[in-house]
Structures are given as structure tokens and as C-alpha cells.
Design a protein around this motif. Structure first.
Motif, PDB file in Angstrom:
ATOM      1  N   GLY A  56      94.045  11.848  66.029  1.00  0.00           N
ATOM      2  CA  GLY A  56      95.041  10.846  66.826  1.00  0.00           C
ATOM      3  C   GLY A  56      94.861   9.413  66.597  1.00  0.00           C
TER       4      GLY A  56
ATOM      5  N   ASP B 253     104.274   8.322  71.999  1.00  0.00           N
ATOM      6  CA  ASP B 253     102.761   7.478  70.899  1.00  0.00           C
ATOM      7  C   ASP B 253     102.609   6.690  72.033  1.00  0.00           C
TER       8      ASP B 253
ATOM      9  N   ASN C 192      99.486  10.480  69.993  1.00  0.00           N
ATOM     10  CA  ASN C 192      98.897   9.620  68.931  1.00  0.00           C
ATOM     11  C   ASN C 192      98.676   8.496  69.289  1.00  0.00           C
TER      12      ASN C 192
END
Length: 412
Positions: free
Chosen positions: A258, A202, A237
């Protein structure tokens, strides 16, 4: 007998919430290592994030603006050196230090050029191209430059701003000293302890909610950049961290897309080492950016702008990608995220930058040499700074009597 340093803070240092707080802590720790007896004072109120300076052996005191009690404080303390934390503090207390502690070396810790940041912010808000003429003609530039002239030494965190003051405003180099963030070098052993590419996931964005450039960046991510990234990486995300995030930012939280607003991170290092890339689409600002330095320290490549990287890499390859085009920004983030070879190379660039430009021991040695030379030749140094003496005579005379008028008014 230990030399005495007085630091007049714009605020009480918050090293866990702001880059300015980290910078101040680095300065204080440096002067402790030099053997100084330090007193830190401020007119500001403390917050829950304020560092307990007494734990470092530093004396704390609260002072009052426009009040002669500070004059008595100076006479009693007899500081050998005074650091003004930002030019606004020098405006308020510089004349008092000059009058009641005339032999003290006066140092301005600029943090960054506030006038440059302000002029750039106004250009962005008015949707016009920024020019240096806008900065040179900004009223805050006149105030900041005056403060720089009145100080014996000015600490500049960015080499770009050093050049700007010398070349555009013709401020003598003798008044300026380049002192970036000071950190420990990154060793091979430290690198081995970092989570690998596969162990990270992420994206992350981090920044204090009271700082306008950070708020602009978060809005830009939410509305423009993140939708482009999420379109190609539907499972990725983005986590937003920062102290003092306003409700407007908290309301942006949307887990289905996200976009996660997390708030203050007590341990920045742990947060950064969990993620694969840091995003910092800064459209305005000044100085050098603590979040981008932290990214290098913790082995996370970053995607940022020319403003974000300004003064931070001095011709060396960046710790990721620098671009001012938002489509290219999103694509660069995607490429870094997907390709381990590019990611590893970017991480390596960050290590080189830290070890080449920000090593604490080297910078501290340069600083103590400069301070000793300035102290030894202080009278000659001030005599050569005619503009500074002129501004002390003219500008601060008016400031002094305005302050005395306010003090007298409060007594009535």
C-alpha cells in the motif's frame, strides 16, 4: 506614478512545486494589489515548473552574479523598494542596492530561518538532541543574522522565529515583521463543497523532493510508521506526491504494502480532497509548512510533529494530532482514519486556524501600513539600526571588493 518594486529571486517562483514558490506568488500578488510596478530578476535558470510572471504584468529579467551590469540596471530602474528572496541573495546583491539605489527600502524575505533548519538537520544526522546553542553558534546563523541587520524590514513567516530572533539574538523588533502565508478565509459554502469523511479514503504525504526534511519524512514513513499503520489497517494505502522526487524515493513504491509513489501533483487541492488524512512526520525544518496549511484549506486533517506544527497554531487546537513519538503517530493516524467524530472535529480546527491566523485581507492591510510607515521614516529607521550600518561598512566592504575582484578576474 506607480511605485517600482524590484524582486531579486533566489530562483524563479514555482508555486505548483514548492511552498516557497507559493509564498513568493502571494507576495507578488499582494504588491500588485498595492499598485506597484514589479520587476522580477534572478541569476537562476528557469525550469518547466517556473511561473510565467509576464502573465501577471510583471517584467522579467536575467541578471549576472558579480557583474557591474546589475549596477547599471539599478540606476536605470530606480526602484522604490527591493525585496531580496532569502539571505543568500542579500549577501550577493545587498551592497549593490545600497550603493546604486540608496533610497530604496530594502526588504529581506527570509522564507524561513535557513540556519535553524540547517542546525536541526545536522543534529538529526548526528543523532543528537538539538539545542538553541547549536543554532546560535552555527556559522550560517552569523551570516543570516548579519543579513537581517543589513535589511530595513525582514519578513518572518513564523511567530516562533520572530520570538527566537528577538529573545535569543536580541535583534530589534523594529527590523522584524511577521507575515505568514496569506489565503482567503474558508466559508461555510466552501465546507459544504468538500468531500465528506465517507467520500474520502487512504492517506497522503506531499513534499518537494529537493527539500531534505521531506525526504527524511518519506523514509521514516516507509521504514517505521507505515508498517505500523498497515498492520492495523491492512486495506489502507499511502500515496506519496511531490515534484523532483529522486530515484531513491521512486524505488520505494510497493503496491502490495500500500505504499504508492505518485510524483508531481498538478492540482494539489484535488489530491488532498480525495484522501482522509495527511501524514507529515517532520524531524527537522523551519518556518511554517505549506503542505499543512494546504491540508487545512482543503479540509483534510493531518498528523505531524512539533517541528511540523511549529509557529502554525499559536495555542489554538491543531488540525489533527501533533506528536514526536512514532508509535503514537501511527496510532493517531489510525484513530483519525477510523473515527468520523474525531476527524470532523480536527477538520473544524483547521477552519478556525485559517480564518483566525492567515486571512489575506487582514495581513495585507497590516503590511501596507507597515511599509508606508517605514518608507516615511526611513532615514530615522536606518540611523537607529547602528549594527546594520556597521555591518554595511565592514562586511559589505569586503563583499564588494571580493565581487569586483571576481568580475575583474573573469575579464582576463
Amino acid at each position: 506614478m506607480a511605485k517600482k518594486l524590484l524582486v531579486i529571486g533566489h530562483v524563479w517562483p514555482e508555486p505548483k512545486t514548492t511552498a516557497a514558490g507559493s509564498r513568493m506568488l502571494q507576495l507578488l500578488e499582494t504588491f500588485i494589489s498595492f499598485g506597484y510596478e514589479i520587476t522580477f530578476v534572478s541569476t537562476a535558470a528557469k525550469t518547466g515548473f517556473s511561473l510565467d510572471l509576464t502573465s501577471l504584468g510583471i517584467t522579467e529579467a536575467t541578471i549576472t552574479l558579480n557583474h557591474s551590469s546589475f549596477d547599471d540596471f539599478l540606476v536605470k530602474l530606480k526602484p522604490d523598494m527591493v525585496i531580496f528572496d532569502r539571505f543568500m541573495v542579500e549577501e550577493q546583491f545587498g551592497w549593490r542596492v545600497a550603493e546604486f539605489a540608496p533610497k530604496a527600502l530594502r526588504i529581506l524575505n527570509t522564507e524561513d530561518l535557513h540556519s535553524l533548519r540547517k542546525a536541526r538537520e545536522e543534529a538529526v544526522k548526528k543523532e543528537r538532541e538539538f539545542t538553541l546553542d547549536q543554532w546560535k553558534n552555527h556559522p550560517m546563523t552569523l551570516r543570516e543574522a548579519s543579513s537581517i541587520y543589513r535589511s530595513d524590514i525582514n519578513l518572518l513567516i513564523s511567530p516562533y522565529e520572530m520570538d527566537l530572533l528577538e529573545q535569543e539574538l536580541n535583534i530589534p523588533k523594529a527590523l522584524l515583521f511577521h507575515l505568514p502565508f496569506m489565503v482567503d478565509p474558508i466559508s461555510p459554502e466552501t465546507v459544504q463543497q468538500w468531500p465528506s469523511f465517507e467520500e474520502r479514503s487512504d492517506f497522503v504525504c506531499i513534499g518537494n523532493g529537493k527539500h531534505a526534511p521531506n525526504m527524511d519524512s518519506i523514509k521514516l514513513l516507509k521504514n517505521t510508521i507505515w508498517p505500523l499503520i498497515r498492520k492495523e489497517l491492512p486495506r489502507a494505502n499511502l500515496y506519496i506526491y511531490g515534484a523532483y522526487l529522486p530515484q531513491m524515493v521512486k524505488d520505494m513504491h510497493h503496491s502490495k504494502t500500500g505504499f504508492h509513489v505518485k510524483g508531481w501533483a498538478e492540482n494539489v487541492g484535488e489530491v488532498l480532497q480525495k484522501h482522509r488524512s495527511l501524514l507529515a512526520p517532520l524531524r527537522f525544518g523551519a518556518g511554517i509548512k505549506g503542505k499543512l496549511l494546504d491540508a487545512m484549506i482543503h479540509g483534510i486533517p493531518s498528523v505531524t510533529t512539533s517541528i511540523g506544527s511549529e509557529g502554525m497554531h499559536v495555542g489554538l487546537p491543531w488540525n489533527g494530532t501533533v506528536t514526536d513519538d512514532w508509535d503514537a503517530f501511527a496510532q493517531s493516524a489510525i484513530q483519525l482514519y477510523q473515527h468520523e467524530e474525531n476527524w470532523t472535529a480536527a477538520q473544524g480546527n483547521g477552519i478556525v486556524l485559517i480564518n483566525s491566523l492567515y486571512q489575506k485581507e487582514i495581513l495585507q492591510n497590516q503590511l501596507i501600513i507597515h511599509l508606508n510607515e517605514a518608507t516615511e521614516h526611513l532615514t530615522d529607521h536606518r540611523n537607529r539600526n547602528f549594527i546594520g550600518r556597521l555591518l554595511h561598512h565592514e562586511t559589505l566592504t569586503s563583499t564588494k571588493y571580493l565581487a569586483k575582484w571576481i568580475e575583474e578576474k573573469h575579464r582576463k
